[in-house]
Each structure stands twice: as structure tokens, then as C-alpha cells.
Design an enzyme around this catalytic site. Structure first.
Site, PDB file in Angstrom:
ATOM      1  N   GLU A 100       6.941  -3.416  46.946  1.00 16.84           N
ATOM      2  CA  GLU A 100       6.026  -2.266  47.070  1.00 16.84           C
ATOM      3  C   GLU A 100       4.828  -2.517  46.174  1.00 16.84           C
ATOM      4  O   GLU A 100       4.979  -3.091  45.095  1.00 16.84           O
ATOM      5  CB  GLU A 100       6.718  -0.979  46.589  1.00 16.84           C
ATOM      6  CG  GLU A 100       7.910  -0.586  47.414  1.00 16.84           C
ATOM      7  CD  GLU A 100       8.726   0.523  46.737  1.00 16.84           C
ATOM      8  OE1 GLU A 100       8.183   1.219  45.855  1.00 16.84           O
ATOM      9  OE2 GLU A 100       9.901   0.665  47.091  1.00 16.84           O
ATOM     10  N   LYS A 102       2.328  -1.849  43.358  1.00 14.40           N
ATOM     11  CA  LYS A 102       2.416  -1.067  42.124  1.00 14.40           C
ATOM     12  C   LYS A 102       1.125  -0.267  42.004  1.00 14.40           C
ATOM     13  O   LYS A 102       0.054  -0.818  41.746  1.00 14.40           O
ATOM     14  CB  LYS A 102       2.601  -1.972  40.908  1.00 14.40           C
ATOM     15  CG  LYS A 102       2.794  -1.171  39.635  1.00 14.40           C
ATOM     16  CD  LYS A 102       3.237  -2.059  38.494  1.00 14.40           C
ATOM     17  CE  LYS A 102       3.640  -1.223  37.284  1.00 14.40           C
ATOM     18  NZ  LYS A 102       2.513  -0.440  36.751  1.00 14.40           N
ATOM     19  N   GLU A 160       3.738   8.237  42.509  1.00 14.13           N
ATOM     20  CA  GLU A 160       2.532   8.011  41.725  1.00 14.13           C
ATOM     21  C   GLU A 160       1.366   8.808  42.314  1.00 14.13           C
ATOM     22  O   GLU A 160       1.093   8.718  43.513  1.00 14.13           O
ATOM     23  CB  GLU A 160       2.223   6.502  41.776  1.00 14.13           C
ATOM     24  CG  GLU A 160       1.298   6.013  40.738  1.00 14.13           C
ATOM     25  CD  GLU A 160       1.990   5.637  39.413  1.00 14.13           C
ATOM     26  OE1 GLU A 160       3.213   5.878  39.253  1.00 14.13           O
ATOM     27  OE2 GLU A 160       1.275   5.120  38.546  1.00 14.13           O
ATOM     28  N   CYS A 418     -31.654   6.579  11.387  1.00 15.59           N
ATOM     29  CA  CYS A 418     -31.971   5.844  12.615  1.00 15.59           C
ATOM     30  C   CYS A 418     -31.681   6.720  13.832  1.00 15.59           C
ATOM     31  O   CYS A 418     -30.582   7.273  13.957  1.00 15.59           O
ATOM     32  CB  CYS A 418     -31.124   4.572  12.663  1.00 15.59           C
ATOM     33  SG  CYS A 418     -31.243   3.713  14.235  1.00 15.59           S
TER      34      CYS A 418
END
Ligand code: IVH
Length: 655
Positions: A100, A102, A160, A418
């Protein structure tokens, strides 16, 4: 490099970058900082470990821990993995593997009860995550109710959440148009988007989800991972494309090679292929290493993508501490779906050591897929007019002399005032870990500074919506929002303020220790070096820097202006006083020192209330410049009229 790394941290706001490459970068940083303490910025990522504010999201304990994966960076490591697991369970050699992609996003855990999505959580530390159900419900691939009827009554679905690259590009375009910082990378933006408190914002981002795992005490009657994916798809989940069942590891390797070639065409980020022992019954027999990584799967990581492009220019960014950080301006090039036109060159010595010249073709990669970096020149393609780089003798921002202290890597601008440093200081003050002023990123700061509106952090509190509305890209709404965000920052506790001030060596943790020990700004300012250094965790170096900071009259003046604007100088919420108990006030016109919100806060802290219109019950009308009709009405009703100074006297606060 420090500056850029920090910047990435703030923009991304993610403490969770556990990528091996990030670790390496991080360790390098730590080492550098140890060797060259002056190089350690107070907001360096190394100062932030464990210092993240506790989130307001409710916690969720996963029924079954969420594990991580071991990595294999080449085929030999893959072979070694198979050898190890075959020694334990020889059957793996004949079980076949499921491959699969990732997906590089954020792992989540979805609870389904009787086919209904009831709760969704982030991975967190693997045992306890955060409940982000409302946000997950905005993702179209997460079914609220499952199809079919062959699901366990109680189960967790893992997968996911990812950011489609087209949506990510759109989000950044939108942010740019609104004058906000761009997000640096999709993966970390997913994590941030999931943890937002407003799910409408999450929805607008367009996150998606791929499912790959079922956890249940009564698992479905299937025997392989590839059937798991089929089942998930039949229930209405999306499963990632390019999944493949292969009979052997030899076959797996050639498929992985094919997949690596096609990832550039995907609309999401994938950083490898997960090789899983296909037969589920072997999982239990193989077990878990160290309670963290299952033996039955391994992530074969892709080599980080490297692109070659022309180095158009080497420019220098002046950091908050005055360090000059060189960066590359590149002919824009796509690396892993993200267009890169700037990359870090780390430091001046490295440019020389690698002989990187302007005009060269250079190799560029996204280190840990976050900060693009130049790896080195492609010598064979060097044009004859490529120009070697010399560290500038003068600061490119202000023209002051540059110093290169012996034994240090960085070059520094010697001018405290600065303008480039000032911009960095302002940006730091507004950043997430500091005062967290939403919508005030680097570009906005620059815009306000160039318009002459803001030269130091106290100036922020004197901004009026009307000032902003005259600027490019500021609709009335954006102006009001920024003013509100600045106003809200006044309530940040002292620890945030101490960090935000950018005192050398004082990071988030140090600031917490100082604020926690002394309680008030005045006590910190009055502390002697010995008092400070006696705190566990505050060394001599920090103590000396704090004393030096408050010894400077311009810093003390700045602190007094912040005090005048009602910025919180205490660590805990101040107690409500009683000076104005039972009294109600109305405010009209512009007060000389206090903003509307600061005046309101002062009144409320003293036990009073602020109303929007004058009535006969109003105790007093507080009047500033250019008052409205409220003044007439107050006079007509005989309501007392106060100016700012008399209000402050009444409260007992110094005018
Ligand atoms: S299986 C038992 N499959 O990678 C471990 N993980 O580095 C379960 N990931 O936290 C992981 N794509 O979020 C698996 N196809 C995939 C994946 C995947 C991405 C993530 C997952 C996990 C991380 C581990």
C-alpha cells in the site's frame, strides 16, 4: 538555518515532525547549538521540546494503541526484515504481501458503533489522542453511516487524513491573497487543520481520507489485508490507489520501483510503500517490537526527491539575533508536488566548502520534506560566468558592519536597530508560540512597517482599523479581524510575553520558568542575576541575558508602553477587584492611551461592567477624542462624565 527552521515551526505549528530526516536535522541543530551557543535562538526548535501549550481539545484514549512502523531505506533492509520475521514465523514466506502507498498525512482513529461514526481522534502519542470528531465529519470520505451490514457493532477504523495537493495549492494562493503566511507543507498542515476549533475552516481546506485498518474485539470474518481493504471500500470508505497483493518480496521490490516512478503524478503526498504480511492470523504470532512497531509491516521509504535547477541568486536574510542567513533564489522547480523557489544554504562556510556559485545548476531537496535545501552544485553544468560568493562585509539590510565572532559559524549584523532584525522581532512577537496574533505573519508585518505604522511591538497596540483599511489587500473585515487579534493578545500570560520579547536565550520553557517563579513582570524586571540563576533550569547565561535586557533603557521604555496598553503582566489571570463593583460604564470616542478593549478589561477587572448605550442607570460615560451622540445623551440624563485619567484614578491604576 535556525531562523528558517524556526520559521517553518511557527508557520506549521507542529511539534510532531518525527520523520527520520527531521530528527537528523534536529540533532545537527542541537550539536551546532552546543558548539556555538550564540547561534541558539531563543525560539529554536530545540528549546521547544515538551513546551507546547496543552491543547484545549478533549483527549481520547484509543481502545487499541495506534502503532508506528519501522522503516527500510533500501532493498537490503527489506530483505533483513523478511529474514527476521521468517525466523520467528516461517509461514510469512508463503503468505504473500500486501503493498500500500504510505500516505503522508495524519493518522486518525474513527469509532463506529452500529455502523454510525461516533467519535474520531488524532493519533496523539499512540495511546491518547485528541477528539476531533467535528472536524473529521467535514471530510467526504469518512462515512457518517456505513453501507452494508457486515460490520462489527463496535470497531475502530484507522487510516490517514491527507491534503490533496491541488487543494493545498489553492489554500496557499488564498492565504497569499489575504496577506497571510503560506503553509510550508501539506502533511503538517493536515495536522493543524484537524486541530482547528472551527470546523467550518477545516471544511474549507478540503481534506480527504484513506482507510486501511479495522480494529475490533469481534473482527469481520476475513483472513487477509487485501480483503480488509475490499471490505472497507464496500462500507463506503476510500482506500488508496495502487494497492497490490504480491506473492513474494522479490515481486514486492519491483512493484515498489514502479510505484516510486508514479508518485509524482498523484494528487497527494506518499513517502513510501507499506509492505504488510497479507495473512491476518500471522499478525498476532509476529507480535510487536517494543510496544511500538508491529513486525508484520514495514515502511519502505522512497529516496527524498531531488531536483536540479538554476541558482539565480544568493540572498541574505537577517534574523532576529542579527545572524545573516544565506538562502538561494531558484528558478522555480517542482519537488514532490510542491513548487520551490527558495531554499536554505545553511551558512556562509558551507557555500564556500561546497563551492556553490550564483549561476550554477544545483541539486535541491526538501529535507524532511519541510525546508527545501540546496545540496550542492552540478559541476558539469557550471556556466563559465558562474560567480563565487563572498560573505558581505556590510549588512545587506542596513549597511552596518558585519562581524564573524571567532569560533562561530554565523556572521552577525552589528546594528541592534537593523530594520531587518526589527521585522523578524515583530514577526516573532506575533508568532504562534509567542503572542499568537492571527493574521500577522511576515508579509503583513513588512507591509505595516513599510507603511510607517509599526516600528516596534508596542506600536501594534496603537493601530487603528482605519490605518489598515488604507493599505493594499485590507478589506474592512480583515482590518477589524487583525485589530481584534492584536487586542486579544493582551490577555496572553506573562510567559508568552517574556518569550515574545525575544530576550536572548529565553525560549518558551525558560519564559515559563521565569513567569512561574516570579509571577509578575515587575518581579522579573527587579530580579537580580543570582535570583534568576538560582531557578532550576535557568542557567547563568539566561540569567545574564535577562538582566542585560531589562537594564537597557529602550527595553524598559518598551515595557512601560506595553503596560500602558493593558498587556497582561501576570502569569495567572488577575483577580477581579472591587473598586468599581456594581457600577456600569459606557465608553465613547478614542481614549488617549487605552484601546476600547483594554479600557473594558480594566473596568471589568475592577468589578465594573461596560455597556454599549447610555441610560439613567449608567454610572459614568468615559469620553475620549471625537465622542459620538452618547455624550449628548449622558449630559441630558445627568450621567457623570469621566476622561481616561480620572477613570484610571478611580480604579487606582496609575495614569
Ligand atoms: S499501517 C500498525 N498503512 O504511517 C501500523 N500506515 O509510520 C499501522 N501510514 O501512523 C500503520 N499510510 O499513519 C499503514 N497504508 C498505510 C499507511 C500508514 C500511511 C502511516 C500511519 C502510521 C504511520 C507509521
Amino acid at each position: 538555518m535556525l531562523h528558517r527552521a524556526n520559521h517553518a515551526y511557527y508557520v506549521l505549528g507542529s511539534p510532531e515532525m518525527s520523520d527520520a530526516e527531521y530528527d537528523k536535522l534536529f540533532r545537527e541543530l542541537q550539536q551546532l547549538e552546543e558548539q556555538h551557543p550564540r547561534f541558539r535562538a531563543p525560539d529554536s526548535p530545540t528549546q521547544r521540546i515538551g513546551a507546547e501549550p496543552a491543547s484545549e481539545l478533549p483527549k481520547h484514549r484509543h481502545r487499541v494503541p495506534m502503532l508506528s512502523l519501522a522503516n527500510a531505506f533500501d532493498d537490503d533492509e527489506l530483505d533483513a526484515w523478511e529474514q527476521r520475521i521468517a525466523n520467528l514465523v516461517p509461514d510469512v514466506l508463503t503468505s504473500g504481501y500486501q503493498l500500500e502507498l504510505k500516505i503522508d498525512g495524519a493518522a486518525v482513529n474513527l469509532t463506529y458503533e452500529n455502523g454510525i461514526f461516533t467519535l474520531g481522534a488524532t493519533r496523539g502519542n499512540g495511546t491518547i489522542g485528541e477528539n476531533v470528531t467535528a472536524n473529521l465529519k467535514t471530510i467526504p470520505d469518512i462515512p457518517l453511516r456505513l453501507q452494508g451490514n457486515d460490520w462489527p457493532g463496535m470497531m475502530e477504523i484507522r487510516g490517514e487524513v491527507y491534503f490533496p495537493l491541488d487543494n493545498f495549492a489553492r489554500l496557499n494562493a488564498r492565504r497569499e491573497a489575504e496577506g497571510l503566511e503560506r503553509f510550508a507543507n501539506p502533511r503538517n498542515t493536515v495536522a493543524g487543520s484537524l486541530r482547528l476549533l472551527n470546523s467550518k475552516v477545516t471544511r474549507s481546506r478540503g481534506l480527504r481520507f484513506f482507510a486501511f485498518q479495522i480494529e475490533s474485539a469481534e473482527p469481520p470474518k476475513i483472513s487477509t489485508q487485501h480483503e480488509t481493504l475490499d471490505l472497507l471500500a464496500s462500507w463506503g470508505f476510500s482506500v488508496a490507489p495502487h494497492r497490490r497483493a504480491v506473492p513474494s518480496l522479490a515481486e514486492a521490490k519491483s512493484v515498489i520501483e514502479e510505484l516510486e516512478a508514479c508518485i509524482a503524478d498523484l494528487n497527494f503526498e506518499a513517502d513510501g510503500v507499506v509492505v504488510k504480511v497479507d495473512r491476518l492470523e500471522l499478525r498476532e504470532r509476529l507480535g510487536v517490537v517494543g510496544g511500538r512497531e508491529p513486525r508484520w509491516a514495514i515502511a519502505r521509504k522512497f529516496a527524498p526527491e531531488i531536483a536540479v535547477t538554476e541558482l539565480r541568486d544568493i540572498r541574505i536574510n537577517v534574523g532576529r539575533t542579527g545572524a545573516l542567513n544565506p538562502y538561494a533564489v531558484l528558478d522555480p522547480v517542482e519537488i514532490g508536488g510542491v513548487t520551490v523557489s527558495r531554499a536554505t544554504l545553511h551558512n556562509m562556510d558551507l557555500i564556500e566548502a561546497k563551492d556553490i556559485r550564483v549561476g550554477d545548476f544545483v541539486e535541491v531537496t526538501r529535507a524532511g520534506e519541510v525546508i527545501p535545501q540546496v545540496l550542492g552544485p552540478v559541476r558539469e553544468r557550471r556556466p563559465p560566468n558562474a560567480k563565487p560568493f563572498e560573505p558581505p562585509p556590510q549588512c545587506p539590510a542596513c549597511g552596518s558592519d558585519v562581524e564573524h565572532p571567532a569560533g562561530e559559524i554565523a556572521y552577525y549584523c552589528t546594528n541592534d536597530a537593523c530594520p531587518a532584525r526589527v521585522l523578524e522581532q515583530l514577526t516573532h512577537y506575533a508568532s504562534r508560540g509567542a503572542m499568537d496574533i492571527r493574521g500577522l505573519g511576515g508579509q503583513r508585518v513588512q507591509q505595516l512597517n513599510e507603511a510607517g505604522l509599526v516600528n516596534d511591538v508596542a506600536d501594534l497596540y496603537e493601530l487603528l482599523a482605519a490605518d489598515l483599511e488604507n493599505l493594499d489587500g485590507f478589506a474592512a473585515r480583515a482590518a477589524a479581524q487583525l485589530i481584534d487579534a492584536i487586542e486579544a493578545s493582551k490577555a496572553q500570560p506573562l510567559s508568552r510575553l517574556l518569550f515574545a520579547l525575544g530576550i536572548e536565550h529565553v525560549g518558551g520553557e525558560g519564559a515559563k520558568l521565569l513567569a512561574g517563579t516570579f509571577g509578575t513582570m515587575d518581579a522579573v524586571m527587579a530580579a537580580r542575576k543570582e535570583d534568576l540563576a538560582s531557578i532550576d533550569g535557568i542557567g547563568d547565561k539566561i540569567a545574564a541575558a535577562v538582566v542585560a535586557f531589562f537594564a537597557e533603557s529602550k527595553n524598559r521604555a518598551l515595557i512601560e508602553r506595553l503596560r500602558g496598553h493593558g498587556v497582561t503582566f501576570e502569569e495567572s489571570a488577575p483577580e477581579v477587584g472591587t473598586a468599581l463593583a456594581g457600577q456600569t460604564f459606557v465608553i465613547t470616542g478614542t481614549l488617549p492611551n487605552l484601546s476600547r478593549a483594554a479600557a473594558q478589561e480594566l473596568i471589568e477587572r475592577s468589578g465594573g461592567r461596560v455597556m454599549s448605550s447610555v441610560s439613567k442607570n449608567t454610572t459614568a460615560l468615559v469620553v475620549g477624542e471625537a465622542p459620538g451622540g452618547k455624550l449628548e445623551r449622558a449630559k441630558a440624563l445627568g450621567v457623570e462624565i469621566l476622561d481616561e485619567a480620572s477613570l484610571l484614578r478611580r480604579i487606582g491604576a496609575a495614569a
